[in-house]
Motif scaffolding. Structure first.
Motif, PDB file in Angstrom:
ATOM      1  N   THR A 302       0.830  -1.207   0.000  1.00 50.28           N
ATOM      2  CA  THR A 302       0.000   0.000   0.000  1.00 50.28           C
ATOM      3  C   THR A 302       0.862   1.253   0.000  1.00 50.28           C
ATOM      4  O   THR A 302       0.541   2.248  -0.665  1.00 50.28           O
ATOM      5  CB  THR A 302      -0.944  -0.004   1.219  1.00 50.28           C
ATOM      6  OG1 THR A 302      -1.880  -1.083   1.066  1.00 50.28           O
ATOM      7  CG2 THR A 302      -1.706   1.303   1.338  1.00 50.28           C
ATOM      8  N   THR A 345      -8.394   2.835  -3.323  1.00 53.91           N
ATOM      9  CA  THR A 345      -7.754   2.577  -2.036  1.00 53.91           C
ATOM     10  C   THR A 345      -8.315   1.328  -1.376  1.00 53.91           C
ATOM     11  O   THR A 345      -9.428   0.881  -1.679  1.00 53.91           O
ATOM     12  CB  THR A 345      -7.950   3.771  -1.084  1.00 53.91           C
ATOM     13  OG1 THR A 345      -9.357   3.888  -0.793  1.00 53.91           O
ATOM     14  CG2 THR A 345      -7.474   5.049  -1.709  1.00 53.91           C
ATOM     15  N   GLU A 346      -7.543   0.783  -0.426  1.00 52.75           N
ATOM     16  CA  GLU A 346      -7.996  -0.410   0.285  1.00 52.75           C
ATOM     17  C   GLU A 346      -9.116  -0.091   1.261  1.00 52.75           C
ATOM     18  O   GLU A 346      -9.899  -0.976   1.634  1.00 52.75           O
ATOM     19  CB  GLU A 346      -6.825  -1.071   1.023  1.00 52.75           C
ATOM     20  CG  GLU A 346      -6.228  -0.244   2.129  1.00 52.75           C
ATOM     21  CD  GLU A 346      -5.161  -0.993   2.918  1.00 52.75           C
ATOM     22  OE1 GLU A 346      -5.234  -2.242   2.944  1.00 52.75           O
ATOM     23  OE2 GLU A 346      -4.271  -0.365   3.488  1.00 52.75           O
ATOM     24  N   ASP A 347      -9.232   1.158   1.714  1.00 49.71           N
ATOM     25  CA  ASP A 347     -10.254   1.555   2.673  1.00 49.71           C
ATOM     26  C   ASP A 347     -11.275   2.435   1.956  1.00 49.71           C
ATOM     27  O   ASP A 347     -11.162   3.653   1.927  1.00 49.71           O
ATOM     28  CB  ASP A 347      -9.615   2.311   3.846  1.00 49.71           C
ATOM     29  CG  ASP A 347     -10.624   2.645   4.942  1.00 49.71           C
ATOM     30  OD1 ASP A 347     -11.828   2.456   4.712  1.00 49.71           O
ATOM     31  OD2 ASP A 347     -10.195   3.104   6.016  1.00 49.71           O
ATOM     32  N   GLN A 413     -18.087  -0.570  -3.581  1.00 54.74           N
ATOM     33  CA  GLN A 413     -16.842  -0.739  -4.328  1.00 54.74           C
ATOM     34  C   GLN A 413     -17.049  -0.392  -5.804  1.00 54.74           C
ATOM     35  O   GLN A 413     -16.164   0.190  -6.448  1.00 54.74           O
ATOM     36  CB  GLN A 413     -16.321  -2.165  -4.174  1.00 54.74           C
ATOM     37  CG  GLN A 413     -14.919  -2.388  -4.686  1.00 54.74           C
ATOM     38  CD  GLN A 413     -13.851  -1.741  -3.815  1.00 54.74           C
ATOM     39  OE1 GLN A 413     -14.138  -0.910  -2.975  1.00 54.74           O
ATOM     40  NE2 GLN A 413     -12.613  -2.113  -4.013  1.00 54.74           N
ATOM     41  N   ASP A 431      -6.188  -1.562  -4.827  1.00 50.86           N
ATOM     42  CA  ASP A 431      -5.640  -2.007  -3.550  1.00 50.86           C
ATOM     43  C   ASP A 431      -6.734  -2.753  -2.785  1.00 50.86           C
ATOM     44  O   ASP A 431      -7.708  -2.154  -2.332  1.00 50.86           O
ATOM     45  CB  ASP A 431      -5.146  -0.803  -2.745  1.00 50.86           C
ATOM     46  CG  ASP A 431      -4.220  -1.192  -1.605  1.00 50.86           C
ATOM     47  OD1 ASP A 431      -4.128  -2.398  -1.300  1.00 50.86           O
ATOM     48  OD2 ASP A 431      -3.586  -0.291  -1.027  1.00 50.86           O
ATOM     49  N   GLU A 432      -6.589  -4.063  -2.666  1.00 54.03           N
ATOM     50  CA  GLU A 432      -7.588  -4.930  -2.020  1.00 54.03           C
ATOM     51  C   GLU A 432      -8.980  -4.658  -2.595  1.00 54.03           C
ATOM     52  O   GLU A 432      -9.921  -4.303  -1.875  1.00 54.03           O
ATOM     53  CB  GLU A 432      -7.588  -4.724  -0.501  1.00 54.03           C
ATOM     54  CG  GLU A 432      -6.266  -4.956   0.180  1.00 54.03           C
ATOM     55  CD  GLU A 432      -5.877  -6.434   0.269  1.00 54.03           C
ATOM     56  OE1 GLU A 432      -6.660  -7.275  -0.191  1.00 54.03           O
ATOM     57  OE2 GLU A 432      -4.797  -6.735   0.806  1.00 54.03           O
ATOM     58  N   ARG A 435     -12.000  -6.651  -0.855  1.00 56.87           N
ATOM     59  CA  ARG A 435     -12.019  -6.845   0.593  1.00 56.87           C
ATOM     60  C   ARG A 435     -13.430  -6.605   1.135  1.00 56.87           C
ATOM     61  O   ARG A 435     -14.067  -5.599   0.850  1.00 56.87           O
ATOM     62  CB  ARG A 435     -11.040  -5.891   1.286  1.00 56.87           C
ATOM     63  CG  ARG A 435     -11.159  -5.891   2.814  1.00 56.87           C
ATOM     64  CD  ARG A 435     -10.077  -5.068   3.469  1.00 56.87           C
ATOM     65  NE  ARG A 435      -8.799  -5.774   3.437  1.00 56.87           N
ATOM     66  CZ  ARG A 435      -7.631  -5.214   3.790  1.00 56.87           C
ATOM     67  NH1 ARG A 435      -7.595  -3.949   4.150  1.00 56.87           N
ATOM     68  NH2 ARG A 435      -6.530  -5.920   3.751  1.00 56.87           N
ATOM     69  N   SER A 463      -3.451  -7.584  -3.465  1.00 62.04           N
ATOM     70  CA  SER A 463      -4.417  -8.396  -2.733  1.00 62.04           C
ATOM     71  C   SER A 463      -3.711  -9.274  -1.710  1.00 62.04           C
ATOM     72  O   SER A 463      -2.623  -9.784  -1.960  1.00 62.04           O
ATOM     73  CB  SER A 463      -5.222  -9.274  -3.699  1.00 62.04           C
ATOM     74  OG  SER A 463      -6.114 -10.103  -2.978  1.00 62.04           O
TER      75      SER A 463
END
Length: 505
Positions: A302, A345-347, A413, A431-432, A435, A463
């Protein structure tokens, strides 16, 4: 084995939406019972009914707990019976200590004065039960997410929990933290604690669950005995209403010209001046190619993505970035977007979306110029763009005027993807990307990724799920301690090959 909980004919309606339709659930005393279903299937709504978030009178049906009909008008009512829910977004106060968080609202006090020695003594005993070695005076904000989950469970144990409900407990955890949490659930089961776990990670469900209830479109589809050789494919079939023999959609793999390249990329920690996060890293992505980045938590994946996208992370960033062979300036987010990059982004909830805004507004955020005339947003054009992506990405919503906070994780998402697709990027860094979303929504995200590669885009996919990388990527870079320690083609890649590269270093 006697039944601890029965939920009979539960129906719950929101304006315009029937979230639960005659759902029934039976949980035996001392078992771990998993609830599976796609995002939006009604799993969390059912648990909010059980825990008193949605009080008696706001739904139809009845709840029987420990053989007696119960009416929960508040969360306190359900907690008084020993039903404790731990939500996916943890409910701890970051700047308070572990002890203060565990007994917040349930203080150990005499005549209105908190008995701190007793509070600390009980906290130490609870921390020992959940395997946490920190002291009771440790500030919660200094703990990682995995340890914060353990504090939440310790808090539940302090309330003499009989039924522990965990909503996606391992969604944000590393593999080692996830395994530790699952081991703890099995230990608690041995101590007589009954658990309900909501999870999209079917391998974890099969590892710990005694039985599995599948919910689809707000209705109970099946309750399965996990101890009788239950397969993931069977759970998936009930979740999505069809067989998914191929978890990853087929794709015609044709790599073209090099779209994006990094040469000698170095990044230092933004605060710890002697700590280098990315070390002399080089990589490339071709048109029509999906390139994966594998690595353990903390390997720098990340940090790499954020440092590339407008230097959103790090300091003293050095090295060269090229798009179609030409050096580009990525020193700000605006310049990274102008160079043809996009970053999911992952979040998604904190960094990807404005949850209190509509789908329409979130879709155009990264490209306001695309819907503006003379500096003023054209709302008709804004709606047209959002509608186009709603149809293209199959975002399940009655209207683009729906607030994003009311969407399921998979649909949220898709809104993030829509936002970045509207910038018409050459290279997408994901990024992910799956998730916290279910297998059906994952398949749809994978199909979108394949469509992008077919259109000549370059995709970088980060991932933590190795099967996902193996199923989707043409090449995989393996990362460890801020460096690439190997590169594998799709034919060479396996979980064993990836892990051997990591542990060899």
């Amino acid at each position: 084995m006697t039944d601890l909980l029965e939920m009979q004919g539960i129906s719950k309606t929101f304006p315009g939406v029937k979230a639960l339709d005659d759902v029934s659930l039976t949980v035996a005393q001392g078992e771990i019972h998993a609830i599976c279903g796609e995002n939006g299937a009604g799993k969390s709504t059912l648990m909010k009914v059980l825990s008193g978030v949605y009080p008696t009178g706001s739904y139809d049906g009845r709840i029987v707990f420990d053989g007696q009909p119960v009416d929960f008008r508040t969360i306190r009512d359900s907690e008084d019976r020993g039903i404790i829910i731990i939500h996916q977004e943890l409910a701890l106060v970051p700047l308070l200590t572990i002890a203060e968080n565990i007994f917040l609202g349930n203080e150990r006090a005499t005549r209105g004065v908190i008995d701190w020695p007793e509070t600390y003594r009980q906290t130490e005993a609870l921390l020992a039960k959940v395997g946490l070695r920190e002291t009771p005076g440790t500030i919660v904000d200094t703990l990682g997410v995995g340890k914060q989950q353990l504090v939440e469970i310790a808090k539940a144990l302090s309330k003499n929990v009989r039924l522990l409900i965990l909503d996606e407990p391992t969604a944000a955890l590393s593999e080692s933290d996830s395994q530790a949490l699952l081991d703890l659930l099995l230990e608690l089961k041995g101590q007589g604690v009954t658990s309900i776990i909501i999870s999209h990670k079917l391998n974890e469900v099969r590892r710990v669950a005694d039985s599995v209830t599948v919910i689809r479109d707000g209705a109970t589809i099946s309750t399965l005995d996990a101890r009788q050789g239950l397969t993931e494919d069977r759970i998936v079939r009930d979740m999505v209403g069809r067989d998914m023999a191929h978890r990853y959609p087929d794709r015609d793999r044709r790599a073209g010209e090099v779209l994006f390249e990094l040469q000698g990329w170095n990044v230092w920690h933004p605060e710890q001046r002697d700590r280098q996060m990315i070390r002399d890293l080089s990589m490339n992505v071709r048109a029509g190619e999906v390139v994966g980045i594998a690595g353990l938590m903390g390997s720098g994946r990340t940090e790499l993505a954020m440092s590339v996208f407008g230097r959103s992370y790090g300091r003293d960033i050095a090295g060269q970035a090229l798009v179609r062979g030409r050096p580009v300036d990525l020193s700000t987010v605006d310049r990274a977007i102008a160079a043809g990059l996009a970053y999911v982004t992952e979040d998604r909830k904190t960094l990807g979306l404005i949850l209190d805004e509509t789908i329409r507004r979130n879709t155009i955020l990264a490209n306001l110029d695309g819907v503006a005339r003379r500096g003023v947003v054209d709302e008709t054009r804004e709606t047209e763009v959002a509608e186009t992506y709603r149809r293209q990405l199959r975002i399940r919503t009655p209207s683009v005027f729906q607030k994003v906070m009311n969407l399921s994780g998979g649909n949220q998402q898709k809104v993030v993807l829509a936002k970045w697709l509207f910038t018409d990027p050459d290279v997408l860094i994901l990024d992910e990307p799956t998730r916290g979303i279910d297998v059906g929504a994952k398949y749809e995200i994978y199909s979108i990724i394949n469509d992008l590669s077919a259109a000549g885009k370059g995709v970088v996919m980060i991932s933590s799920e190795m099967p996902e990388l193996l199923g989707m990527c043409d090449r995989i870079y393996v990362m460890n301690e801020g460096r690439f320690v190997g590169e594998l083609t799709a034919d060479q890649a396996s979980q064993e090959a990836i892990m051997s590269l990591i542990v060899r270093e």
